[in-house]
Design an enzyme around this catalytic site. Structure first.
Site, short mmCIF file in Angstrom:
data_model
loop_
_atom_site.label_atom_id
_atom_site.label_comp_id
_atom_site.label_asym_id
_atom_site.label_seq_id
_atom_site.Cartn_x
_atom_site.Cartn_y
_atom_site.Cartn_z
N ARG B 305 0.79 -1.24 -0.17
CA ARG B 305 -0.17 -0.14 -0.02
C ARG B 305 0.87 1.22 0.00
O ARG B 305 0.77 2.23 -0.74
CB ARG B 305 -1.02 -0.12 1.30
CG ARG B 305 -2.23 -0.86 1.11
CD ARG B 305 -3.00 -0.87 2.23
NE ARG B 305 -4.06 -1.80 1.77
CZ ARG B 305 -5.05 -2.07 2.87
NH1 ARG B 305 -5.23 -1.54 3.94
NH2 ARG B 305 -6.08 -2.80 2.36
N TYR B 446 -6.30 -0.96 -6.61
CA TYR B 446 -5.54 -2.25 -6.03
C TYR B 446 -5.06 -1.91 -4.69
O TYR B 446 -4.80 -0.73 -4.46
CB TYR B 446 -4.59 -2.88 -7.40
CG TYR B 446 -3.43 -2.33 -7.79
CD1 TYR B 446 -2.99 -1.03 -7.34
CD2 TYR B 446 -2.88 -2.80 -9.15
CE1 TYR B 446 -1.83 -0.63 -7.82
CE2 TYR B 446 -1.84 -2.19 -9.56
CZ TYR B 446 -1.22 -1.05 -9.05
OH TYR B 446 0.03 -0.38 -9.40
N GLU B 447 -4.59 -3.17 -4.32
CA GLU B 447 -3.88 -3.20 -2.88
C GLU B 447 -5.07 -2.21 -1.97
O GLU B 447 -4.61 -1.70 -0.96
CB GLU B 447 -2.59 -2.54 -2.85
CG GLU B 447 -1.68 -3.01 -3.41
CD GLU B 447 -1.29 -4.47 -3.02
OE1 GLU B 447 -1.57 -4.91 -2.01
OE2 GLU B 447 -0.86 -5.35 -3.81
N GLY B 448 -6.38 -2.55 -2.03
CA GLY B 448 -7.40 -1.72 -1.48
C GLY B 448 -7.72 -0.54 -1.85
O GLY B 448 -7.06 0.33 -2.05
#
Lengths: 604, 604
Positions: B305, B446-448
């Site tokens: 992140r 992506y990655e949350g």
């Protein structure tokens, strides 16, 4: 995901924002009642949902191709265009005297939204034909109008605008294409034009290019530009396309979006026309007055600018529909309030609701604003009183840069949110959400960038009348805020408060612009786009406030509760989440110029 | 347009925001002085400008392809990756004990920005390897660390994260892949994973997949997920890749951007592995504790992140450089103030200056914020005092969702402005501006997604410590505002005023979140993303304020006037045009929930 035309929303906006039900006694509006509008929209929806919308993705995946100057459009486009023309859709807003249907712009605009939601790339072809017809109506001789408008209005031929050259984008003073007068009163054109939308294709039997060029000895700059009408095929005495003219497509652009729309580089006078032309140069005729081409082209551009604003609304609507359908269908994660025991559809998550409401409020705000402008246009042309006509014309002209600038800027946000709602699936092209983002990205650029709309708003629309139209908008906002404040209920109170704050910001902005623009242009123009956005939020907010009142009244009368509750919700959301952006925009304008201009241009 | 690494800006941020020059006595920082940093960055710039950046457009135009499970990456990528690995760039931040160079995250982050600016799609491969190494460092046994980290840190092998399945995107509780224990203590994995970045490729000799799956009888939901290490090729006793494992690429996604990054659908246990495996199922080993896979994966995700936030800064920098170069070169229209007699380069037009300054201030703000977080990370690991270490760790964790969420959201704006500055040319793919917009669009997903970062900010980072970290940020803003207000000069005064207003908005937001989130979660989470953005503007604003002070001091000392004037200008612009967005965001959070939640989910 299939597209469904938002008929109820369009009818609501036609009534509330364009006043289509308040036109008794207007000339040319004898048949333009709500029932007619409903019938036309239903037919329009049926055609576009069934025929045009399914080609949206096809066009994206199979762009137009060019080979040896011949363009093949995307699969299905030619047949769909044939049906479009045969259905009489091109002539909707054009005069009955030239074969059109003479319907109000209000209705034409609603149909245009539907067509553009169905397929933005396809819709550009009719959009350009509309512009050519408008230019002919204003600048053409009766003979030219009789010769060229009927086939254009019937959709048998299509129109283009040829302005841009490699060295002349926003700055048309740099146009170099030349037109040489011939003994027969016609001209031969030479030069290269780029970014010509639907500049070459295979969907209609002829193309009518309107071309900016210079005659020998013309003044430099924009005051030496004349407008020429140059057909792809010269028209024979029988009115049929004949000899192939000396204008050819050299290439098509490879674009971020609107892949189904062939964007051509056109070469005039390369010597590739029919030998029977008797020499090189594309044969054309002067349209309007020599050296006043830009003025005539502006007629076309203003119509096109309004239409591009509607494209913004249209692509936003399509992106909203897709995101909403996905969010209702896709099950993911438990609601944060624990209201459901397991994973729930995305629409149960507060931030997804916020994103969908943002899309909805911006789309409805854009539609309401565009409809208000269309109503003003119709009043300018058909209101029985001369004073009302001229007031409406001024209002329309003030609103055009807002419709173009604001609706297309917010379309960026709506289509980007459309991707976000889909999560990872939004990034996969086959999902379709990304196409709307890519398609929308041209809208703040073509027909004049947002900065150019902002210059227009400041220069021609605010300074020239000493701020009269701007103040009229502020007064309207103030009056509406007063009306709203007197109504019970939290939505009206919320809107009243935000509308007042936005109005105050706008008035401060207008005062700043009026006081400073001539003496210190840089600080004012450093905030031109924030000013345009501020004005757009206010103008759309005013129209959403009208919608709020109408929705509350309808609810009180027991009419269609679900629909009017939704209208109330989006108006309130507009107030609380979008009008609240206005004070920050005012800060940028009123107190932000020093930092815009702090660095020397060379240091940027 | 070629890319030039912004070395001076990076050095400035490393000093001012990460305090790289204030680390005397820190363990592991003996060699981490400014001179070393400068030397590493120069080498990094040389490599990426020369080798990696030229492949950015190649990757976009020639995406990775898959045939019968074998992936061919974009032309030039394999050779460039070989040079990347040989140059030791993968091991930069990793422990010397495992073959890395053990440099501070501050320096690693600067190098990561350069690599990502050069080529976002390429850089994803090392980014995922970094994540795999981090997960091994935390969850691996000493034997696993010894076996797997050295080849990963050397770049001989690469890493992946296998989380997502078709039914399980943001919601990992829905993961269904299963891992069956074998007699030898290993596992056989079965299932389908999607969106696996660099999940299959031809640039390195092995791939180490970290895979979330369930063992038989594991609890439902996220507490039944375990983490497995599944190599593409099983590793023989000689440490060399041997038997082909039963994990294959079924297809690659057709994405909006990052075309050079192969995004794979991976099938585990389809029976396509080497017959010598003796049966179907991909052979893997457990990493960490059974049923605590998500926790271990979070280590990897938190590193990733942060890194994705840096990607936001990186793509913004690249978009800014391209727009700025074009605007200095392209001549179009006379300046509105009449300061030049004819058409001038675009940089002379106020709105273009505003757009470039917006790009610049957002990029620098993101860089400063990311550097502040990297500095906190380094302090958490290397500060000599335990109390300082734990405070820094809490600060780092608070900043990660802001770095990921805010830097990637503003990257959308910066890359979109990059297209806008180019006008019509921006819409033509060959110009390159559109690629940055397309590439950037994945970063908020992506990655949350941003909403997931916002949930993290509210839940784990604000509620859990009772708002301690949030209040610490507010206090820092207040102290800086006081310092600034005491300084002479308009920039400091302007920043002081806006920082105070933003701090007040943030404090009101924090109080609202603390008071309401547990009792009435929906209204709080309806404003979660506005709260994240508000916090991001404030946190970046704090770092820009530090930059302002440093720049003023440097100017007073007569150091590098041009550079520090530019720093002063972008800090002031940040205050006047970006911090001024904060009050509107606070309105959305504090007084906007009713309209977000007015419509029932089904009606959206």
């Amino acid at each position: 995901m299939s597209y469904r035309a938002p008929l109820k929303d369009l009818m609501f906006a036609m009534r509330v924002n364009a006043g289509l039900d308040r036109r008794a006694g207007w000339s040319g509006h004898e048949d333009a009642d709500l029932d007619t509008a409903q019938a036309v929209l239903e037919e329009c929806a049926r055609f576009n949902e069934g025929v045009i919308a399914p080609l949206n993705w096809t066009g994206d995946q199979h762009p137009a191709r060019v080979e040896a100057g011949r363009v093949s459009t995307s699969p299905g486009f030619a047949e769909a265009y044939r049906q479009f023309a045969e259905g009489g859709w091109q002539g909707l807003q054009h005069p009955q005297a030239h074969g059109g249907q003479g319907l109000p712009k209000t209705l034409g605009s609603a149909c245009s939204e539907i067509l553009n939601s169905a397929n933005l790339a396809f819709a550009l072809c009719p959009l350009l034909s509309d512009g050519a017809i408008e230019a002919l109506m204003v600048a053409g001789t009766p003979a030219q109008q009789a010769a060229w408008i009927p086939p254009l209005a019937a959709g048998r031929w299509t129109g283009t605008m040829n302005l841009t050259e490699p060295q002349a984008g926003s700055d048309l003073s740099l146009v170099r294409s030349r037109a040489e007068p011939q003994a027969d009163g016609r001209y031969r054109l030479f030069g290269s034009k780029i970014f010509i939308t639907w500049g070459e294709h295979d969907v209609a039997e002829n193309i009518v290019h309107l071309v900016l060029a210079r005659v020998p000895g013309a003044p430099e700059g924009v005051k030496g530009l004349s407008l020429f009408l140059v057909p792809k095929f010269l028209v024979g005495p029988d009115g049929r396309p004949g000899l192939r003219n000396d204008v050819y497509c050299a290439s098509l652009e490879h674009k971020l979006g609107i892949h189904g729309s062939p964007t051509a580089v056109l070469q005039f006078g390369d010597g590739r026309g029919d030998p029977a032309l008797g020499g090189t140069g594309a044969v054309g005729e002067l349209l309007g007055t020599l050296n006043r081409g830009l003025e005539h082209m502006f007629v076309m551009m203003n119509a096109a600018r309004y239409a591009v604003g509607v494209q913004g609304v249209a692509v936003a609507e399509r992106a909203l529909q897709r995101a909403s359908a996905y969010a209702r269908d896709r099950v993911q994660s438990r609601p944060v309030d624990g209201s459901l025991p397991g994973a729930a559809p995305l629409v149960h998550h507060p931030d997804v609701r916020r994103m969908l409401m943002t899309q909805r409020a911006l789309t409805e705000g854009g539609r309401a604003l565009a409809m208000a402008a269309a109503g003003a246009f119709d009043a300018a042309h058909h209101h029985p009183e001369a004073a009302a006509r001229s007031a409406a014309q001024a209002r329309y002209e003030f609103l055009v840069p807002l419709v173009k600038g604001w609706c297309t800027e917010v379309a960026q946000e709506v289509t980007s949110l459309g991707v976000q709602v889909h999560g990872g699936m939004g990034y996969i092209e086959e999902t379709g959400a990304a196409q709307h983002l890519r398609d929308a990205r041209i809208l703040t650029i073509y027909e004049g960038t947002t900065a150019i709309q902002a210059n227009d708003l400041i220069g021609r629309k605010t300074l020239r009348d000493g701020g009269a139209q701007a103040r009229a908008l502020a007064a309207e906002a103030a009056a509406l805020a007063e009306t709203l404040a007197a109504r019970p209920g939290p939505a009206a109170a919320s809107m009243a408060r935000r509308l007042r704050a936005a109005q105050a910001s706008f008035e401060a902005g207008v005062a700043f612009v009026l006081a400073e623009a001539r003496a210190r242009p840089n600080p004012v123009f450093a905030g031109s786009v924030p000013f345009l956005m501020l004005a757009g939020y206010l103008a759309a907010g005013v129209e959403m406030a009208r919608g709020l009142i109408a929705a509350e009244d309808a609810l009180a009368a027991g009419e269609d509760a679900d629909f009017h509750q939704a209208k109330l919700a989006s108006a309130r959301f507009f107030a609380e989440h979008l009008l609240t952006r206005v004070p920050g925009l005012a800060d940028c304008l009123l107190d932000g110029a020093d930092s815009v201009l702090a660095l020397a241009p060379e240091a940027l």
